[in-house]
Structure formats: C-alpha cells, structure tokens
Design a protein around this motif. Structure first.
Motif, PDB file in Angstrom:
ATOM      1  N   ARG A  70       0.806  -1.225   0.000  1.00  0.00           N
ATOM      2  CA  ARG A  70       0.000   0.000   0.000  1.00  0.00           C
ATOM      3  C   ARG A  70       0.841   1.278   0.000  1.00  0.00           C
ATOM      4  O   ARG A  70       0.386   2.331  -0.414  1.00  0.00           O
ATOM      5  CB  ARG A  70      -0.936   0.023   1.210  1.00  0.00           C
ATOM      6  CG  ARG A  70      -1.934  -1.125   1.221  1.00  0.00           C
ATOM      7  CD  ARG A  70      -2.995  -0.912   2.272  1.00  0.00           C
ATOM      8  NE  ARG A  70      -3.770   0.307   2.033  1.00  0.00           N
ATOM      9  CZ  ARG A  70      -4.789   0.379   1.180  1.00  0.00           C
ATOM     10  NH1 ARG A  70      -5.156  -0.684   0.475  1.00  0.00           N
ATOM     11  NH2 ARG A  70      -5.449   1.511   1.023  1.00  0.00           N
ATOM     12  N   ILE A  71       2.073   1.182   0.483  1.00  0.00           N
ATOM     13  CA  ILE A  71       2.963   2.349   0.516  1.00  0.00           C
ATOM     14  C   ILE A  71       4.266   1.979  -0.178  1.00  0.00           C
ATOM     15  O   ILE A  71       4.852   0.931   0.101  1.00  0.00           O
ATOM     16  CB  ILE A  71       3.258   2.795   1.963  1.00  0.00           C
ATOM     17  CG1 ILE A  71       1.976   3.258   2.654  1.00  0.00           C
ATOM     18  CG2 ILE A  71       4.291   3.925   1.976  1.00  0.00           C
ATOM     19  CD1 ILE A  71       2.158   3.583   4.122  1.00  0.00           C
ATOM     20  N   ASN A 105       6.189   9.854   6.388  1.00  0.00           N
ATOM     21  CA  ASN A 105       5.609  10.678   5.321  1.00  0.00           C
ATOM     22  C   ASN A 105       6.094  12.134   5.316  1.00  0.00           C
ATOM     23  O   ASN A 105       5.284  13.072   5.366  1.00  0.00           O
ATOM     24  CB  ASN A 105       4.075  10.649   5.433  1.00  0.00           C
ATOM     25  CG  ASN A 105       3.408  11.192   4.179  1.00  0.00           C
ATOM     26  OD1 ASN A 105       4.030  11.294   3.124  1.00  0.00           O
ATOM     27  ND2 ASN A 105       2.145  11.567   4.292  1.00  0.00           N
ATOM     28  N   ARG A 192       7.180   9.283  -2.554  1.00  0.00           N
ATOM     29  CA  ARG A 192       6.416   8.330  -1.747  1.00  0.00           C
ATOM     30  C   ARG A 192       5.014   8.190  -2.340  1.00  0.00           C
ATOM     31  O   ARG A 192       4.353   9.186  -2.620  1.00  0.00           O
ATOM     32  CB  ARG A 192       6.312   8.828  -0.301  1.00  0.00           C
ATOM     33  CG  ARG A 192       5.551   7.905   0.672  1.00  0.00           C
ATOM     34  CD  ARG A 192       5.476   8.591   2.031  1.00  0.00           C
ATOM     35  NE  ARG A 192       4.873   7.763   3.058  1.00  0.00           N
ATOM     36  CZ  ARG A 192       3.563   7.630   3.265  1.00  0.00           C
ATOM     37  NH1 ARG A 192       2.710   8.280   2.483  1.00  0.00           N
ATOM     38  NH2 ARG A 192       3.107   6.870   4.244  1.00  0.00           N
ATOM     39  N   GLU A 194       1.170   6.284  -1.911  1.00  0.00           N
ATOM     40  CA  GLU A 194       0.263   5.560  -1.024  1.00  0.00           C
ATOM     41  C   GLU A 194      -1.038   5.286  -1.774  1.00  0.00           C
ATOM     42  O   GLU A 194      -1.585   6.188  -2.422  1.00  0.00           O
ATOM     43  CB  GLU A 194      -0.016   6.365   0.244  1.00  0.00           C
ATOM     44  CG  GLU A 194      -0.841   5.606   1.263  1.00  0.00           C
ATOM     45  CD  GLU A 194      -0.840   6.264   2.635  1.00  0.00           C
ATOM     46  OE1 GLU A 194      -1.594   5.782   3.506  1.00  0.00           O
ATOM     47  OE2 GLU A 194      -0.102   7.245   2.837  1.00  0.00           O
ATOM     48  N   GLU A 197      -4.130   7.728  -2.386  1.00  0.00           N
ATOM     49  CA  GLU A 197      -3.793   9.095  -1.988  1.00  0.00           C
ATOM     50  C   GLU A 197      -4.198  10.093  -3.066  1.00  0.00           C
ATOM     51  O   GLU A 197      -3.893   9.935  -4.240  1.00  0.00           O
ATOM     52  CB  GLU A 197      -2.281   9.186  -1.742  1.00  0.00           C
ATOM     53  CG  GLU A 197      -1.830  10.495  -1.125  1.00  0.00           C
ATOM     54  CD  GLU A 197      -0.348  10.468  -0.787  1.00  0.00           C
ATOM     55  OE1 GLU A 197       0.045  11.130   0.178  1.00  0.00           O
ATOM     56  OE2 GLU A 197       0.409   9.773  -1.494  1.00  0.00           O
TER      57      GLU A 197
END
Length: 216
Positions: A70-71, A105, A192, A194, A197
């Motif tokens: 997921r990240i 984050n 990054r 996610e 997002e």
C-alpha cells in the motif's frame, strides 16, 4: 536557561558548518554558550561531517521500499565513491531512510527546501491560534517559533526522529554515518506513493446505509 536566538544559531553555523538543528540543539545543551557548543559539536563528530558537506557526492544508490503493498518509496542517497555505495553500512543507511519515509511521510528533505509561502502561511495560522488563546503578542511570537519547529519536524525528513531510535534525528544519523564512513553523504530526493492518496473516496450517507441494511 538562556534564550536561543536565530542570530546565535546563525553564528554557530557559520563557525562550524553544522546544520541548523544541530546548532540549535548544541546551544540549548550548553545554555547558549557558543564556545561550549562548538566543543560539543566537535565531540559528536558533527563539525567533521560538516567539513565534508562541500565535497561532491555523485555516486550512491536508489533504494525502493514497499510496505504492505500500500505504501511505496523510492529514495536517492549519494556518496562520493562507488566503493562506499557498495558497502553494507551505506546500504543499510539507505534502507533505513526509505523505511523512515514510508513510516513518517515527510514532504521535503531539508528545511531549506520548504517553500517560503508554505512557511508564511503556517506562521499566520499559528499566530492566529495563539491570539485566539488570548496570548499577548510577545508570548504569541515565542509560541509560534516553537510550533514552527514542530511543523518542520513533521514535514522535513532530516528533522524527524529516527523510527529506530527516537533520541536522534535523521540529520544526526546522517552526520554519524559521514563521520564513520569518512565521505560526504547526501539524501538527495525521494518520492512516496500511497494507495488511494489524492483520490476522492466513496462515502455513503450513514442514514441511507442503515436503511438499506434494514430493508427499507
């Protein structure tokens, strides 16, 4: 305890080449004594690291880290030589940085990267908050300075507490590695991702959802 002013931090930074956060912390630990702060930075190897900061670091690694599907993180960390980039010590550091980004984050690598309009907007909001709390202007100003530091710790990678050791920041960890390895190391950039997002997520009216479950 002596008040640590921006001019004191600037003076110490000019004398040692150390980062702003390291300078501020050293001054706090020595009650504002510049000479003692210089000695403290030397003892920690920070001035040694700062002297290497001007040397070109164009080698290094790009590390990827995926957490739970997921990240995802990509980070570039530079060293002076390819030899250092291939060492286990350097590889572990880069991996730790990637994990830090996934967990905390951050939005920027350093304080200097934060756009001035973002900082000014945050200061305006924090000043209004302090005034709404009934604080006089001089107290509100000190409160804003403290809260701005907290704001930086939330969004700036180098100022975040290290997830594996909250007693040190990423900048302190970086300086330790520079002093130990003997080369300049720079965290250059990162991205990054996610899942979901920035996308609008479907929200149903709670009353309608209950009605559906009851067959109405």
């Amino acid at each position: 305890m002596a008040e640590i002013t921006a001019s004191m931090v600037k003076e110490l930074r000019e004398k040692t080449g150390a980062g702003m956060l390291d300078c501020r912390n050293a001054l706090k630990d020595t009650d504002g004594d510049i000479e003692k702060a210089i000695d403290l930075l030397r003892e920690k190897g920070i001035t040694k690291a700062a002297k290497k900061a001007s040397r070109i670091a164009a080698e290094g690694l790009v590390e990827s880290y995926i957490h739970g599907g997921r990240i995802g993180v990509l980070v570039e960390v530079n060293s002076e030589t390819d030899f250092v980039a291939k060492t286990d010590e350097f590889k572990q550091f880069v991996k730790d940085v990637a994990m830090q980004i996934a967990a905390s984050n951050p939005k920027y690598v350093s304080r200097e990267e934060v756009p001035s309009d973002v900082v000014e907007h945050e200061k305006e909001v924090l000043t209004q908050q302090a005034m709404n709390e009934g604080k006089p202007a001089n107290i509100a100003e000190k409160m804003v300075e403290g809260r701005i530091d907290k704001f930086y710790k939330e969004i700036v990678l180098l100022e975040q507490p290290f997830i594996k050791d909250s007693d040190k920041t990423i900048e302190q960890l970086l300086n330790e590695k520079i002093a130990k390895i003997g080369e300049n190391i720079k965290i250059r950039r990162f991205v990054r991702f996610e899942v979901g997002e920035g996308l609008e997520k479907r929200e149903e009216n709670f009353a309608e959802e209950v009605a559906k479950q009851m067959g109405k």
